[in-house]
Scaffold this active site. Structure first.
Site, PDB file in Angstrom:
ATOM      1  N   ILE A   1      -0.832  -7.631   9.403  1.00 43.80           N
ATOM      2  CA  ILE A   1      -0.448  -8.921   8.825  1.00 43.80           C
ATOM      3  C   ILE A   1      -1.549  -9.944   9.056  1.00 43.80           C
ATOM      4  O   ILE A   1      -1.753 -10.844   8.252  1.00 43.80           O
ATOM      5  CB  ILE A   1       0.898  -9.403   9.431  1.00 43.80           C
TER       6      ILE A   1
ATOM      7  N   PHE B   1       1.817  -1.806   8.692  1.00 42.42           N
ATOM      8  CA  PHE B   1       2.050  -2.039  10.119  1.00 42.42           C
ATOM      9  C   PHE B   1       1.916  -3.548  10.353  1.00 42.42           C
ATOM     10  O   PHE B   1       1.011  -4.183   9.795  1.00 42.42           O
ATOM     11  CB  PHE B   1       1.011  -1.316  10.982  1.00 42.42           C
ATOM     12  N   ALA B   2       2.777  -4.080  11.199  1.00 39.20           N
ATOM     13  CA  ALA B   2       2.783  -5.525  11.446  1.00 39.20           C
ATOM     14  C   ALA B   2       1.417  -6.015  11.923  1.00 39.20           C
ATOM     15  O   ALA B   2       1.027  -7.150  11.659  1.00 39.20           O
ATOM     16  CB  ALA B   2       3.850  -5.871  12.473  1.00 39.20           C
TER      17      ALA B   2
ATOM     18  N   GLU C   1       0.840  -1.200   0.000  1.00 35.56           N
ATOM     19  CA  GLU C   1       0.000   0.000   0.000  1.00 35.56           C
ATOM     20  C   GLU C   1       0.877   1.253   0.000  1.00 35.56           C
ATOM     21  O   GLU C   1       1.730   1.399   0.878  1.00 35.56           O
ATOM     22  CB  GLU C   1      -0.919  -0.039   1.226  1.00 35.56           C
TER      23      GLU C   1
ATOM     24  N   LEU D   1      -5.961  -1.301  -0.273  1.00 39.25           N
ATOM     25  CA  LEU D   1      -5.873  -1.906   1.064  1.00 39.25           C
ATOM     26  C   LEU D   1      -6.352  -3.343   0.939  1.00 39.25           C
ATOM     27  O   LEU D   1      -7.546  -3.617   1.001  1.00 39.25           O
ATOM     28  CB  LEU D   1      -6.778  -1.172   2.064  1.00 39.25           C
ATOM     29  N   SER D   2      -5.437  -4.242   0.722  1.00 37.46           N
ATOM     30  CA  SER D   2      -5.799  -5.629   0.424  1.00 37.46           C
ATOM     31  C   SER D   2      -4.680  -6.545   0.883  1.00 37.46           C
ATOM     32  O   SER D   2      -3.939  -7.109   0.074  1.00 37.46           O
ATOM     33  CB  SER D   2      -5.995  -5.810  -1.091  1.00 37.46           C
ATOM     34  N   GLU D   3      -4.565  -6.696   2.179  1.00 36.23           N
ATOM     35  CA  GLU D   3      -3.427  -7.452   2.709  1.00 36.23           C
ATOM     36  C   GLU D   3      -3.437  -8.901   2.260  1.00 36.23           C
ATOM     37  O   GLU D   3      -2.386  -9.481   1.962  1.00 36.23           O
ATOM     38  CB  GLU D   3      -3.393  -7.369   4.243  1.00 36.23           C
TER      39      GLU D   3
ATOM     40  N   HIS E   1      -1.617  -0.611  16.216  1.00 35.79           N
ATOM     41  CA  HIS E   1      -0.458  -0.107  15.467  1.00 35.79           C
ATOM     42  C   HIS E   1       0.826  -0.257  16.290  1.00 35.79           C
ATOM     43  O   HIS E   1       1.745   0.550  16.140  1.00 35.79           O
ATOM     44  CB  HIS E   1      -0.636   1.371  15.112  1.00 35.79           C
TER      45      HIS E   1
HETATM   46  C1  LIG Z   1      -6.066  -3.467   7.263  1.00 39.16           C
HETATM   47  C2  LIG Z   1      -5.430  -2.130   7.232  1.00 39.16           C
HETATM   48  N1  LIG Z   1      -4.606  -1.817   6.210  1.00 39.16           N
HETATM   49  C3  LIG Z   1      -4.003  -0.615   6.165  1.00 39.16           C
HETATM   50  C4  LIG Z   1      -4.217   0.309   7.137  1.00 39.16           C
HETATM   51  C5  LIG Z   1      -3.499   1.639   7.091  1.00 39.16           C
HETATM   52  N2  LIG Z   1      -4.409   2.690   6.679  1.00 39.16           N
HETATM   53  C6  LIG Z   1      -5.152   3.361   7.569  1.00 39.16           C
HETATM   54  S1  LIG Z   1      -6.212   4.404   6.861  1.00 39.16           S
HETATM   55  C7  LIG Z   1      -5.686   3.989   5.318  1.00 39.16           C
HETATM   56  C8  LIG Z   1      -6.316   4.615   4.142  1.00 39.16           C
HETATM   57  C9  LIG Z   1      -7.772   4.462   4.207  1.00 39.16           C
HETATM   58  O1  LIG Z   1      -8.362   5.067   3.118  1.00 39.16           O
HETATM   59  P1  LIG Z   1      -9.919   5.292   3.122  1.00 39.16           P
HETATM   60  O2  LIG Z   1     -10.601   4.038   3.502  1.00 39.16           O
HETATM   61  O3  LIG Z   1     -10.251   5.883   1.809  1.00 39.16           O
HETATM   62  O4  LIG Z   1     -10.152   6.329   4.287  1.00 39.16           O
HETATM   63  P2  LIG Z   1      -9.664   7.857   4.374  1.00 39.16           P
HETATM   64  O5  LIG Z   1      -8.353   7.844   5.087  1.00 39.16           O
HETATM   65  O6  LIG Z   1      -9.584   8.405   3.030  1.00 39.16           O
HETATM   66  O7  LIG Z   1     -10.689   8.517   5.212  1.00 39.16           O
HETATM   67  C10 LIG Z   1      -4.679   3.032   5.382  1.00 39.16           C
HETATM   68  C11 LIG Z   1      -3.979   2.458   4.234  1.00 39.16           C
HETATM   69  C12 LIG Z   1      -5.072  -0.058   8.207  1.00 39.16           C
HETATM   70  N3  LIG Z   1      -5.311   0.772   9.219  1.00 39.16           N
HETATM   71  N4  LIG Z   1      -5.666  -1.261   8.214  1.00 39.16           N
END
Ligand SMILES: Cc1ncc(C[n+]2csc(CCOP(=O)(O)OP(=O)(O)O)c2C)c(N)n1
Ligand SMILES: [Mg+2]
Lengths: 328, 325
Positions: free
Chosen positions: B87, B83-84, B29, B58-60, B129
């Site tokens: 996982i 972030f771990a 990501e 966002l597709s782990e 986190h």
């Molecule tokens: C499973 C997971 N993957 C990655 C993240 C890290 N992360 C937190 S918010 C975010 C972006 C989210 O985008 P969106 O859903 O469009 O929400 P926005 O921040 O735009 O409000 C990411 C990659 C996370 N918290 N959880």
């Protein structure tokens, strides 16, 4: 729908309140008073204020990481929301969660989760419980365009539709995950929510900066869910004025884009102009509301600043029910 | 020698391996245009383009699934999980696939992937986190776990991990990213499965990894003022375990304190304790002790997080106790 003066006033006030709240959070994060990182919803106030106005206190709410406004309007004493963000003992979860984990079971704010997508299946359970107990309570789940990448979204939608669960999906499409735009990483960028149709869930794409449109669409979808007709996806088109988190320079997006959204599509300015034009309120009356909200925020801020930090031993409380954990 | 930060050392390792081997690609990501949430993949997309530096949604599960499939097909994926803690969203791919592919194909297929991920507390980011996940993987035969503590080792271990044919979980403590240290410019490998003695001593052995190595070194420094000479071992690779390095030290000191920031129950270091117990029992002069995080999620407020985390003082206390045992 013909909205009462009282409703319009509330929508306006709540948006202004969220705006000022986020400004204070931003300021105090930058000054170093707020630990960790905070995701601000500045620019997205209409999504939060509009949907929340359509919900009752007994409806379940699953805010995401960018949902301070949802938590603020859920029914929790507001100063305790800010105190949580400050990591204070008086915070709604005693400082154990912070900005991304603001909860309150009293008003059914289930915002404990910072794993994007997880809420999209947890929400099935609260909705199922409402159905099971025949209570007519709805579950509203807030998530972003980025989170549409997660598989749970689709596992959840399939079951929600099949079981006719009372769920309001609030897809806040602000066009970006962190740095990736919808069209960079999604296979169907026009209307992300159209995917719901594959699960026989109706979707509606709405201008997320038009609080009245949001409120009306949410009310309709909530009514549908309460009457046992099943879930709806509302896709709210909006934009986050700030970067991913307070302090993010957001170099990945063009300055002009930000300017357009700020200058031409501000949800607050928009309602304000409408209310004045329609002669519902005068500018003076609206200015007064602005001032009142600032005063309300000052009260919260004082509370958060003056509250003590939690005692260290709190860190190991409530891990189990009826069972203590060994401390230092 | 030239100095680099821990983060830049990892970046250089990725760059040099991509340069050397066309089969190496990076996905995750925000890793492409933005260069990663922690800036670790910065510049790679510009240099290697869309084909080899892939931004994913966002597709782990998909990130790790792609890594598995591509690795089986002969590529060498380096996946980033921001972030771990996340996982878990692709855990199945690692536990049920990566770890078992070589076994299931009767040795005819390898799964040479690397999963880089930022772990650890101290960042005031609360319980989703902050986690340190090595124990989640230890009970899964087939996976390597690597956890460097210096920029030098970060670069050398990452290069070794990319070239190794086993699936490797590569842990990067987020509080170490800014740390500076000497890093050679040319590519080099630090051998997997080899610990390093960071400080020699005869009275007790401290075994740690990542940020905890620095706590151990600080504790050792203070104890030396009281004439207690502590040996500090930096594991560097958590699996496979460098038994030789540990046993040599135990033979010398007969006393061990294990340090790790994850919760105590089921902690990764318990495995080390049992290994020493089984194979070095006659050398032990005192019970093996642990200094770890508490058995609780990592809370947000700094006071709470601090209480959760192990401290230098905890290490000093445990060392004194076993020295006086
Ligand atoms: C499973 C997971 N993957 C990655 C993240 C890290 N992360 C937190 S918010 C975010 C972006 C989210 O985008 P969106 O859903 O469009 O929400 P926005 O921040 O735009 O409000 C990411 C990659 C996370 N918290 N959880
Ligand atoms: Mg978004």
């Amino acid at each position: 729908m013909n909205l009462s003066k009282e409703t319009l006033k509330e929508l306006y006030y709540n948006m202004v309140l969220i705006r000022h709240f986020e400004e204070v959070v931003d300021e105090y994060a930058k000054k170093g008073y707020i630990p960790g990182f905070v995701h601000l919803s500045t620019g997205q106030e209409a999504c939060q204020a509009g949907v929340m106005k359509a919900l009752k206190e007994t409806d379940y709410k699953f805010p995401d990481h960018r949902s301070h406004g949802v938590c603020l309007l859920a029914g929790t004493p507001k100063e305790r929301v800010l105190a949580e963000i400050f990591g204070k003992k008086t915070g709604i979860s005693g400082g154990r969660g912070g900005s991304m984990h603001i909860i309150d079971i009293k008003c059914r704010n289930m915002g404990f989760n910072a794993i994007q997508g997880a809420n999209l299946v947890t929400c099935l359970g609260t909705a199922f419980a409402s159905q099971y107990n025949n209570t007519q309570d709805v579950t509203a789940v807030f998530f972003g365009d980025g989170t549409m990448g997660r598989g749970e979204v689709y596992e959840g939608m399939n079951i929600a539709a099949k079981w006719k669960l009372p769920i309001l999906y609030v897809l806040v499409n602000n066009r970006y995950a962190i740095s990736t735009r919808v069209e960079d990483v999604h296979s169907y960028p026009e209307n992300l929510s159209d995917r719901a149709q594959g699960y026989c869930i109706p979707n509606e794409v709405i201008d997320g900066n038009d609080v009245i449109a949001v409120y009306e669409a949410a009310s309709k979808a909530v009514k549908r869910a309460r009457e046992g007709e099943g879930p709806t996806v509302l896709e709210l088109l909006t934009y986050r004025w700030q970067g991913m988190f307070s302090g993010d320079p957001a170099a990945y997006r063009p300055k002009e884009e930000v300017e357009i959204w700020k200058e031409e599509r501000c949800p607050i300015k928009r309602l304000r102009e409408k209310l004045v034009q329609d002669k519902t309120f005068t500018t003076e009356e609206l200015d007064k509301l602005n001032k009142e909200s600032l005063e309300e925020i000052q009260g919260m801020l004082k509370y958060a600043l003056e509250s003590p930090e939690p005692e260290p031993e709190e860190a190991i409380k409530h891990v189990y029910v009826g069972r203590e954990v060994q401390g230092r | 020698m030239r100095k680099l930060s821990f983060g830049k050392a990892i970046n250089e390792a990725l760059d040099q391996e991509m340069e050397r081997d066309e089969k190496v690609f990076v996905l995750g990501e925000d890793v492409a245009k933005m260069g990663g949430d922690f800036g670790i993949t910065r510049g790679l997309w510009k240099k290697y383009g869309d084909k080899r530096v892939k931004d994913t949604p966002l597709s782990e599960a998909a990130i790790l699934g792609i890594a598995n499939g591509a690795a089986m097909a002969g590529l060498r994926p380096v996946a980033e999980i921001m972030f771990a803690d996340f996982i878990t969203e692709g855990y199945d791919q690692l536990v049920n696939n990566s770890a078992k592919i070589h076994f299931m194909f009767n040795g005819t297929v390898t799964c040479p992937l690397v999963v880089r991920t930022a772990n650890g507390a101290g960042f005031h980011a609360a319980y989703h986190h902050s986690q340190t996940p090595e124990a989640w993987f230890l009970n899964v035969p087939g996976l390597y776990i690597v956890a460097p503590s210096t920029p030098y080792e970060a670069k050398g271990l990452l290069i070794a991990s990319i070239r190794d044919d086993n699936p490797v979980i590569f842990l990067e403590h987020k509080l170490l990213y800014e740390m500076e240290g000497e890093v050679p410019e040319e590519p080099y490998m630090v051998e997997l499965g080899k610990a390093r003695v960071r400080k020699e001593g005869k009275d007790a052995t401290l075994i740690a990894s990542q940020r905890m190595v620095y706590l151990a070194l600080e504790a050792a420094e203070e104890l030396s003022k009281e004439d207690i000479q502590v040996e500090v071992i930096d594991l560097r690779t958590l699996f496979p375990l460098d038994k030789d390095a540990i046993f040599d030290s135990v033979a010398k000191t007969g006393r061990v304190v294990l340090v790790n920031e994850a919760p105590k129950t089921g902690n990764y270091v318990n495995e080390i304790s049992q290994t020493i117990n089984e194979e070095m029992f006659e050398f032990l002069k005192a019970p093996i002790k642990r200094v770890t995080g508490l058995d609780a999620p990592t809370a947000f407020a700094p006071k709470l997080e601090e209480y959760y985390l192990p401290h230098k003082e905890d290490i000093i206390r445990e060392v004194k106790e076993i020295v006086e045992y």
